[in-house]
Motif scaffolding. Structure first.
Motif, mmCIF file in Angstrom:
data_model
loop_
_atom_site.group_PDB
_atom_site.id
_atom_site.type_symbol
_atom_site.label_atom_id
_atom_site.label_comp_id
_atom_site.label_asym_id
_atom_site.label_seq_id
_atom_site.Cartn_x
_atom_site.Cartn_y
_atom_site.Cartn_z
ATOM 1 N N PHE A 121 0.833 -1.189 0.000
ATOM 2 C CA PHE A 121 0.000 0.000 0.000
ATOM 3 C C PHE A 121 0.875 1.249 0.000
ATOM 4 C CE2 PHE A 121 -3.049 -3.097 1.467
ATOM 5 C CZ PHE A 121 -4.240 -2.659 0.904
ATOM 6 N N THR A 122 0.487 2.223 -0.771
ATOM 7 C CA THR A 122 1.195 3.500 -0.777
ATOM 8 C C THR A 122 0.829 4.269 0.490
ATOM 9 O OG1 THR A 122 -0.587 4.705 -1.878
ATOM 10 C CG2 THR A 122 1.006 3.569 -3.294
ATOM 11 N N GLY A 123 1.558 5.368 0.738
ATOM 12 C CA GLY A 123 1.254 6.199 1.887
ATOM 13 C C GLY A 123 -0.163 6.737 1.853
ATOM 14 N N GLY A 124 -0.725 6.866 0.654
ATOM 15 C CA GLY A 124 -2.088 7.343 0.508
ATOM 16 C C GLY A 124 -3.141 6.256 0.578
ATOM 17 N N GLY A 125 -2.714 5.017 0.866
ATOM 18 C CA GLY A 125 -3.657 3.922 1.015
ATOM 19 C C GLY A 125 -4.052 3.233 -0.272
ATOM 20 N N ARG A 126 -3.330 3.487 -1.353
ATOM 21 C CA ARG A 126 -3.656 2.838 -2.628
ATOM 22 C C ARG A 126 -2.953 1.491 -2.714
ATOM 23 N NH1 ARG A 126 -1.273 2.677 -7.651
ATOM 24 N NH2 ARG A 126 0.331 4.179 -6.996
ATOM 25 N N LEU A 127 -3.719 0.445 -3.025
ATOM 26 C CA LEU A 127 -3.139 -0.884 -3.181
ATOM 27 C C LEU A 127 -2.399 -0.964 -4.505
ATOM 28 C CD1 LEU A 127 -4.698 -4.285 -2.340
ATOM 29 C CD2 LEU A 127 -3.725 -3.948 -4.608
ATOM 30 N N GLN A 128 -1.173 -1.482 -4.465
ATOM 31 C CA GLN A 128 -0.427 -1.684 -5.704
ATOM 32 C C GLN A 128 0.092 -3.122 -5.753
ATOM 33 O OE1 GLN A 128 2.502 1.420 -5.630
ATOM 34 N NE2 GLN A 128 3.653 0.550 -3.910
ATOM 35 N N LEU A 129 -0.043 -3.732 -6.924
ATOM 36 C CA LEU A 129 0.401 -5.105 -7.105
ATOM 37 C C LEU A 129 1.915 -5.171 -7.108
ATOM 38 C CD1 LEU A 129 -2.042 -6.143 -9.976
ATOM 39 C CD2 LEU A 129 -2.270 -6.653 -7.529
ATOM 40 N N ASP A 130 2.441 -6.282 -6.588
ATOM 41 C CA ASP A 130 3.881 -6.492 -6.623
ATOM 42 C C ASP A 130 4.278 -6.821 -8.067
ATOM 43 O OD1 ASP A 130 6.497 -7.704 -6.518
ATOM 44 O OD2 ASP A 130 6.203 -7.952 -4.365
ATOM 45 N N PRO A 131 5.154 -6.025 -8.674
ATOM 46 C CA PRO A 131 5.508 -6.281 -10.079
ATOM 47 C C PRO A 131 6.168 -7.630 -10.308
ATOM 48 C CG PRO A 131 6.966 -4.631 -9.104
ATOM 49 C CD PRO A 131 5.847 -4.849 -8.130
ATOM 50 N N SER A 132 6.756 -8.219 -9.262
ATOM 51 C CA SER A 132 7.424 -9.509 -9.450
ATOM 52 C C SER A 132 6.429 -10.631 -9.690
ATOM 53 C CB SER A 132 8.278 -9.847 -8.228
ATOM 54 O OG SER A 132 7.474 -10.224 -7.133
ATOM 55 N N LEU A 133 5.145 -10.397 -9.399
ATOM 56 C CA LEU A 133 4.117 -11.416 -9.594
ATOM 57 C C LEU A 133 3.050 -10.939 -10.566
ATOM 58 C CD1 LEU A 133 3.866 -12.597 -5.902
ATOM 59 C CD2 LEU A 133 4.614 -13.988 -7.831
ATOM 60 N N ASN A 134 3.470 -10.099 -11.500
ATOM 61 C CA ASN A 134 2.503 -9.535 -12.442
ATOM 62 C C ASN A 134 2.917 -9.773 -13.887
ATOM 63 O OD1 ASN A 134 0.084 -8.194 -12.987
ATOM 64 N ND2 ASN A 134 1.065 -6.195 -13.095
ATOM 65 N N ASP A 135 3.714 -10.800 -14.135
ATOM 66 C CA ASP A 135 4.043 -11.164 -15.513
ATOM 67 C C ASP A 135 2.768 -11.580 -16.226
ATOM 68 O OD1 ASP A 135 7.156 -11.263 -15.417
ATOM 69 O OD2 ASP A 135 6.527 -12.426 -13.676
ATOM 70 N N ALA A 136 2.633 -11.169 -17.483
ATOM 71 C CA ALA A 136 1.445 -11.491 -18.285
ATOM 72 C C ALA A 136 0.161 -11.101 -17.561
ATOM 73 C CB ALA A 136 1.425 -12.976 -18.644
ATOM 74 N N ALA A 137 0.246 -10.012 -16.776
ATOM 75 C CA ALA A 137 -0.917 -9.484 -16.042
ATOM 76 C C ALA A 137 -1.517 -10.507 -15.070
ATOM 77 C CB ALA A 137 -1.979 -8.987 -17.011
ATOM 78 N N LEU A 138 -0.657 -11.369 -14.493
ATOM 79 C CA LEU A 138 -1.137 -12.362 -13.546
ATOM 80 C C LEU A 138 -1.296 -11.796 -12.136
ATOM 81 C CD1 LEU A 138 0.868 -15.529 -14.635
ATOM 82 C CD2 LEU A 138 -1.602 -15.423 -14.330
ATOM 83 N N GLY A 139 -0.875 -10.570 -11.923
ATOM 84 C CA GLY A 139 -0.859 -10.009 -10.579
ATOM 85 C C GLY A 139 -2.205 -10.025 -9.886
ATOM 86 N N ARG A 140 -3.269 -9.673 -10.614
ATOM 87 C CA ARG A 140 -4.576 -9.641 -9.969
ATOM 88 C C ARG A 140 -5.064 -11.056 -9.657
ATOM 89 N NH1 ARG A 140 -7.252 -5.732 -8.437
ATOM 90 N NH2 ARG A 140 -5.806 -4.342 -9.523
ATOM 91 N N SER A 141 -4.735 -12.014 -10.499
ATOM 92 C CA SER A 141 -5.095 -13.401 -10.200
ATOM 93 C C SER A 141 -4.364 -13.897 -8.953
ATOM 94 C CB SER A 141 -4.757 -14.301 -11.392
ATOM 95 O OG SER A 141 -5.537 -13.966 -12.520
ATOM 96 N N VAL A 142 -3.081 -13.527 -8.824
ATOM 97 C CA VAL A 142 -2.325 -13.899 -7.627
ATOM 98 C C VAL A 142 -2.951 -13.257 -6.393
ATOM 99 C CG1 VAL A 142 -0.108 -13.704 -6.445
ATOM 100 C CG2 VAL A 142 -0.162 -14.285 -8.871
ATOM 101 N N LEU A 143 -3.343 -11.989 -6.518
ATOM 102 C CA LEU A 143 -3.973 -11.290 -5.396
ATOM 103 C C LEU A 143 -5.265 -11.985 -4.969
ATOM 104 C CD1 LEU A 143 -4.200 -8.893 -3.437
ATOM 105 C CD2 LEU A 143 -5.285 -7.601 -5.294
ATOM 106 N N LEU A 144 -6.079 -12.386 -5.938
ATOM 107 C CA LEU A 144 -7.329 -13.070 -5.621
ATOM 108 C C LEU A 144 -7.062 -14.449 -5.024
ATOM 109 C CD1 LEU A 144 -9.432 -12.053 -8.749
ATOM 110 C CD2 LEU A 144 -9.736 -11.246 -6.398
ATOM 111 N N ALA A 145 -6.028 -15.136 -5.517
ATOM 112 C CA ALA A 145 -5.656 -16.429 -4.938
ATOM 113 C C ALA A 145 -5.173 -16.245 -3.499
ATOM 114 C CB ALA A 145 -4.571 -17.093 -5.785
ATOM 115 N N PHE A 146 -4.470 -15.151 -3.250
ATOM 116 C CA PHE A 146 -4.013 -14.825 -1.897
ATOM 117 C C PHE A 146 -5.224 -14.629 -0.981
ATOM 118 C CE2 PHE A 146 -2.615 -11.930 1.438
ATOM 119 C CZ PHE A 146 -1.372 -12.428 1.806
ATOM 120 N N ALA A 147 -6.217 -13.871 -1.451
ATOM 121 C CA ALA A 147 -7.429 -13.644 -0.660
ATOM 122 C C ALA A 147 -8.177 -14.950 -0.409
ATOM 123 C CB ALA A 147 -8.342 -12.643 -1.366
#
Length: 385
Positions: A121-147
């Motif tokens: 999370f940024t200082g302003g509270g914005r969630l940002q995906l970790d770029p190391s897990l966002n190859d081929a735009a997989l970051g949001r899928s990883v986030l949902l799998a985490f949840a």
């Protein structure tokens, strides 16, 4: 208590660079000392001879580690071990483990350790995906799998209050209330990397060594460190020792991210910068740290913990750090910086001011006192009881 510890290992060729394996190797014997019966299921054994071991496959890539759980293998393992507690060190695997527990007819408590967060999370509270897990735009899928993993667990363990805050906030965005599940259990320090700060080399002026002992991935903010290294080299007061923790990586890993090799080459080309390898030897690693006067934290935005920072501090090395994540929570505010100029000034002061260095060497060492394996094992067992 019978505890089954499911451990993913991302660096089987260099276990000393895999923090998850090191934590398990330190924690498992301490858990056994506390009376637990521990079995580690992993691609390589961890712990001591009292700990059981079940060898699992190397997942190959960080995505396979999250999306390719073998439920048949998990069912067989649970039936064989009859655990009271199952620890999922890869939180995204928790739904598959919960399925296996169901099929095996087991009532074991499922605890997920959020060893690595795929977001910050940024200082302003914005969630940002970790770029190391966002190859081929997989970051949001990883986030949902985490949840989904959080939802499947009876307990959710995190390293730090910063991580607890981030995990709670991310869970809330998926309408998941962690309630009483969440526990803060720091990682254990390595007792082989502990030194009386009174024996730490005092500031000695020109030539003092600052050590950077972090992974050289771009997503760790290594590009910012390269820029700082140039500024420190230009100051003429400090020399830098950069740890090459990986050595030669497998082609599969380089294929996903070759930034460590690129960053290593950039750093090796700078004046007054020494790139060294511990060759996977913890004694050599300790000696390389012991020859430095201070450490430098990574510029990684999503930093809920840093084994390498604790390694330095346990050795009595003050660590200068950007004000980011857990680093800002844990490191002495006097050693945190916002601008490169502030970082250079701190490094120069640690290199030349013996009183300042001595004070912060003691504080650094003291900051790890609650992270001994025995204390952490007690917290761990309390969290899963």
């Amino acid at each position: 208590m019978r505890l089954l510890y499911l451990l993913n290992i991302s660096n089987p060729d260099r276990l000393s660079a895999d923090s998850g394996w090191i934590f398990a190797d330190l924690l498992a014997p301490a858990l056994a000392d506390a009376g637990a019966e521990v079995t580690v299921a992993a691609p390589a054994p961890a712990g001591d001879t009292r700990c059981g071991f079940h060898r699992t496959k190397v997942p190959g890539t960080k995505y396979r580690a999250r999306f390719s759980a073998d439920i048949d293998e998990l069912v067989a393992l649970i039936r064989a071990e009859q655990p009271d507690v199952v620890v999922a060190n890869q939180i995204e695997e928790a739904p598959a483990i919960r399925t296996a527990l169901l099929e095996a007819g087991s009532n074991a408590l499922l605890a997920g350790y959020c060893h690595y967060l795929p977001f910050s999370f940024t200082g302003g509270g914005r969630l940002q995906l970790d770029p190391s897990l966002n190859d081929a735009a997989l970051g949001r899928s990883v986030l949902l799998a985490f949840a989904a993993g959080l939802a499947a667990c009876d307990r959710v363990l995190v390293h730090s209050p910063t991580a607890a805050s981030w995990v709670s906030a991310a869970a809330a965005r998926t309408t998941l209330d962690l309630g009483g599940k969440l526990r803060v259990v720091p990682a254990p320090r390595d007792e082989r990397l502990v030194r009386d700060p009174a024996t730490t080399r005092a500031a000695s002026g020109t030539g003092a060594i600052g050590v950077y002992n972090h992974r050289l991935y771009a997503h760790y903010g290594t590009g910012q460190f390269v820029d700082l290294a140039r500024d420190l080299a230009a100051s003429g007061t400090v020399r830098l020792r950069v740890m090459d923790l990986f050595g030669q990586r497998r082609a599969e890993r380089k294929g996903l991210d070759d930034s460590p090799e690129k960053m290593r080459a950039q750093l090796a080309a700078l004046p007054h910068v020494q790139v060294v390898s511990d060759r996977g030897d913890r004694v050599r690693y300790k000696d390389l740290l012991a020859g430095a006067q201070f450490g430098i934290a990574p510029f990684r935005p999503g930093c809920p913990w840093s084994m390498s920072v604790i390694d330095c501090q346990g050795m009595g090395l003050p660590v200068i750090s950007p004000r980011l994540g857990w680093l800002a929570e844990h490191i002495d505010p006097e050693l945190c910086f916002t601008t490169p100029a502030e970082a250079v000034a701190l490094a120069e002061r640690l290199a030349t001011d013996a009183e300042f260095h001595g004070l912060h060497a003691k504080r650094a060492h003291a900051s790890t006192a609650d992270f001994t394996p025995s204390l952490i094992a007690a917290r761990y067992l309390e969290a899963v009881s």
